[in-house]
Design an enzyme around this catalytic site. Structure first.
Site, short mmCIF file in Angstrom:
data_model
loop_
_atom_site.label_atom_id
_atom_site.label_comp_id
_atom_site.label_asym_id
_atom_site.label_seq_id
_atom_site.Cartn_x
_atom_site.Cartn_y
_atom_site.Cartn_z
N ARG A 102 0.69 -1.38 -0.11
CA ARG A 102 -0.10 -0.36 0.11
C ARG A 102 0.75 1.37 0.08
O ARG A 102 0.44 2.58 -0.06
CB ARG A 102 -1.11 0.15 1.32
N ILE B 145 3.82 -14.06 2.29
CA ILE B 145 3.62 -15.32 1.55
C ILE B 145 5.47 -15.01 0.95
O ILE B 145 4.89 -15.92 0.02
CB ILE B 145 2.98 -14.83 1.00
N HIS C 213 -1.35 -15.82 6.19
CA HIS C 213 -2.13 -15.71 5.17
C HIS C 213 -1.64 -16.49 4.03
O HIS C 213 -1.57 -16.51 2.54
CB HIS C 213 -2.32 -13.67 4.39
N CYS D 58 -6.86 -26.97 -4.68
CA CYS D 58 -8.21 -27.07 -5.50
C CYS D 58 -8.71 -25.67 -4.70
O CYS D 58 -9.04 -25.71 -3.60
CB CYS D 58 -8.92 -27.54 -6.31
N CYS E 150 -12.02 -32.17 -9.15
CA CYS E 150 -13.26 -31.59 -9.48
C CYS E 150 -13.52 -30.77 -10.94
O CYS E 150 -13.90 -29.85 -11.15
CB CYS E 150 -13.89 -30.85 -8.74
N GLY F 75 5.91 -3.02 10.23
CA GLY F 75 6.10 -3.50 8.61
C GLY F 75 4.25 -3.09 8.32
O GLY F 75 4.61 -4.03 7.24
N ASN G 168 7.71 1.23 11.90
CA ASN G 168 7.23 1.27 10.85
C ASN G 168 7.46 2.76 10.14
O ASN G 168 8.02 3.28 11.37
CB ASN G 168 5.69 1.67 11.26
N ARG G 169 7.38 3.10 9.18
CA ARG G 169 7.51 4.11 8.23
C ARG G 169 6.68 5.25 9.46
O ARG G 169 6.93 6.46 10.14
CB ARG G 169 7.60 4.30 7.26
P1 OAD Z 1 0.89 -3.29 3.71
O1 OAD Z 1 1.85 -2.56 2.81
O2 OAD Z 1 -0.59 -2.60 4.04
O3 OAD Z 1 1.66 -2.15 4.69
C1 OAD Z 1 3.34 -1.92 4.78
C2 OAD Z 1 3.42 -0.42 5.82
O4 OAD Z 1 4.50 -1.38 5.90
C3 OAD Z 1 3.30 0.39 5.23
O5 OAD Z 1 2.55 0.68 6.84
C4 OAD Z 1 4.33 0.95 5.55
O6 OAD Z 1 4.83 2.46 5.30
C5 OAD Z 1 4.97 -0.12 6.22
N1 OAD Z 1 6.78 -0.05 5.68
C6 OAD Z 1 7.05 -0.52 3.84
N2 OAD Z 1 9.05 -0.69 3.82
C7 OAD Z 1 8.71 0.15 5.77
C8 OAD Z 1 10.27 0.80 5.84
N3 OAD Z 1 11.23 -0.74 5.25
N4 OAD Z 1 10.47 0.90 7.03
C9 OAD Z 1 9.49 1.25 7.30
N5 OAD Z 1 7.97 0.48 7.71
C10 OAD Z 1 7.70 0.15 6.34
O7 OAD Z 1 1.57 -4.23 3.63
P2 OAD Z 1 0.35 -5.64 4.80
O8 OAD Z 1 0.62 -4.89 6.25
O9 OAD Z 1 1.48 -7.06 4.91
O10 OAD Z 1 -2.26 -10.06 1.46
O11 OAD Z 1 -0.71 -5.93 4.26
C11 OAD Z 1 -1.27 -7.04 4.65
C12 OAD Z 1 -2.45 -8.22 3.24
O12 OAD Z 1 -2.67 -6.87 2.72
C13 OAD Z 1 -0.78 -8.63 2.42
O13 OAD Z 1 -1.15 -9.74 3.38
C14 OAD Z 1 -1.36 -8.92 1.42
C15 OAD Z 1 -2.28 -7.49 0.91
O14 OAD Z 1 -3.79 -7.94 0.89
C16 OAD Z 1 -1.44 -10.78 1.05
O15 OAD Z 1 -0.34 -10.72 1.07
C17 OAD Z 1 -2.31 -12.47 0.20
#
Ligand code: OAD
Length: 382
Positions: free
Chosen positions: A123, A195, A213, A221, A248, A284, A309-310
């Site tokens: 994101r 993942i 996840h 399947c 299936c 993160g 986190n950032r």
């Molecule tokens: P996001 O991309 O939603 O969030 C990542 C967070 O990490 C953000 O707040 C960034 O600011 C922070 N971030 C990234 N790089 C950083 C760094 N070097 N230092 C500090 N902070 C950093 O990812 P998730 O929360 O993991 O589903 O997303 C959750 C799920 O949404 C995932 O599991 C995915 C997606 O749908 C699947 O994989 C199927």
């Protein structure tokens, strides 16, 4: 038999499955969490330390607005004489760890722990995966991980899967820091949404890891859940074809949990783990995806929660912060390295990382057991 009939059969059979630990079935969604009600703080030794902390609201609010992403909440610890000694979040948490006040750490992780390995998160505007899916021609970014969309058209996910399959990336310092928590006997469990398989690859053993996840290590399947050899599924996907269920005729996919699918049974281990935690490290993740995001609200209110986190996310966006909440905002690798230095672990982590990365005990990413010759070794901090 139509797809719809197959799907409802499969779903109802899964609904009947009894979730362990008395927790009802949980399905992935992207609703924002509602904060759990605060429970009355209990009388714990940690309260003595934590109640002395005050947070600089101004700094946290600047960070929320993205104006100064590299700062830490300031804690002020009063000395018995009444004078105040300012401490950063990392120093305060590091001190608790060094004092032996922390023995059961639960780590909650997301895509931000792997960006230093060269894998984009989801994101972050501009660089995140969801900002870069135009070529797949999908109605909205998260459709690529939506089970109903996949059922209708598996091709966008399979094209992306070619890039997502583990094998191209190495774990980074953050992964090895978590492995060191394990080796020091301090890791109760790591809950990851990732993942990419890098937690297993760095040697965190299976029994310490919950891949909430799912992963690419197994396949089944998507309709009847009949298992399918993971390597064959991978070969088909890499060759641009759709692996088909021999039972299936539904499309087979890696066991990555899609929106609308159930989380793996291992996820329910949280009902035992989070009440036992005496420190939560959140690293993160945007904490946007349920039910995972709400896990952070299930520790006792006196249990310290450290966000690395950032930007502030989830309950760390609210003011005032819970008194046992700490955050260090900025680059995760930098923050984790600072914490490792405070703990006196930095050299040890570097040595571990070098020896592991040099292939002394490497784990094949497709090995679902996650076994390493040295991964189950633990030593104690105390
Ligand atoms: P996001 O991309 O939603 O969030 C990542 C967070 O990490 C953000 O707040 C960034 O600011 C922070 N971030 C990234 N790089 C950083 C760094 N070097 N230092 C500090 N902070 C950093 O990812 P998730 O929360 O993991 O589903 O997303 C959750 C799920 O949404 C995932 O599991 C995915 C997606 O749908 C699947 O994989 C199927």
């Amino acid at each position: 038999m139509t797809l719809g009939v197959n799907m409802s059969k499969a779903k109802s059979s899964r609904d009947r499955r009894i979730a362990p630990l008395g927790v009802s079935r949980v399905t992935r969604s992207s609703n924002n969490p509602q904060e759990c009600q605060r429970s009355k703080p209990t009388d714990s030794g940690l309260v003595d330390d934590l109640s002395l902390m005050s947070v600089s609201e101004q700094q946290a609010s600047l960070a929320r607005k993205g104006k100064s992403p590299s700062l830490s909440t300031k804690a002020v610890l009063s000395s018995p004489s009444g004078s105040s000694v300012p401490r950063g979040a990392l120093e305060t948490v590091g001190r608790l760890m060094k004092l032996g006040r922390v023995r059961n750490i639960v780590v909650v992780a997301g895509a931000g722990i792997s960006t230093a390995s060269g894998i984009p998160d989801f994101r972050t505007p501009g660089t995140g995966l969801y900002a870069n899916l135009a070529k797949y021609d999908i109605p909205y970014p998260e459709a690529i991980f939506n089970i109903d969309y996949f059922s209708d058209n598996p091709h966008p996910f399979f094209s992306l899967a070619k890039e997502l399959y583990p094998g191209h990336h190495r774990p980074n310092y953050v992964h090895y820091f978590v492995r060191m928590l394990h080796q020091k006997g301090l890791l109760l469990r790591m809950y990851t949404q990732n993942i990419d398989g890098l937690e297993k690859l760095c040697g965190i053993p299976d029994d310490k890891l919950v891949e909430a996840h799912g992963s690419f290590a197994t396949a089944a399947c998507h309709l009847c859940y009949t298992p399918y050899p993971a390597e064959e599924a991978k070969q088909a996907i890499m060759n641009g074809s759709v692996p088909i269920c021999t039972f299936c005729a539904g499309a087979v996919k890696p066991n990555v949990v899609f929106f609308g699918e159930d989380l793996p049974e291992k996820y329910f281990q949280h009902a035992e783990d989070f009440p036992k935690a005496d420190l939560l490290m959140i690293m993160g993740t945007s904490l946007k995806i349920e039910p995972f995001a709400s896990l952070v609200n299930t520790v006792k209110s006196t249990v310290p929660r450290l966000l690395l986190n950032r930007y502030p996310v989830g309950p760390f966006e609210r003011r005032p912060l819970r008194r046992a909440d700490y955050m260090e905002l900025g680059d995760l690798s930098d923050s984790v390295q600072k914490l490792a230095e405070i703990l006196g672990w930095h050299t040890e982590i570097h040595d571990l990382m070098n020896s592991h990365e040099n292939g002394l005990s490497y784990t094949d990413p497709s090995n679902s057991s996650g076994e390493n010759s040295d991964s189950s070794e633990t030593d104690s901090m105390h």
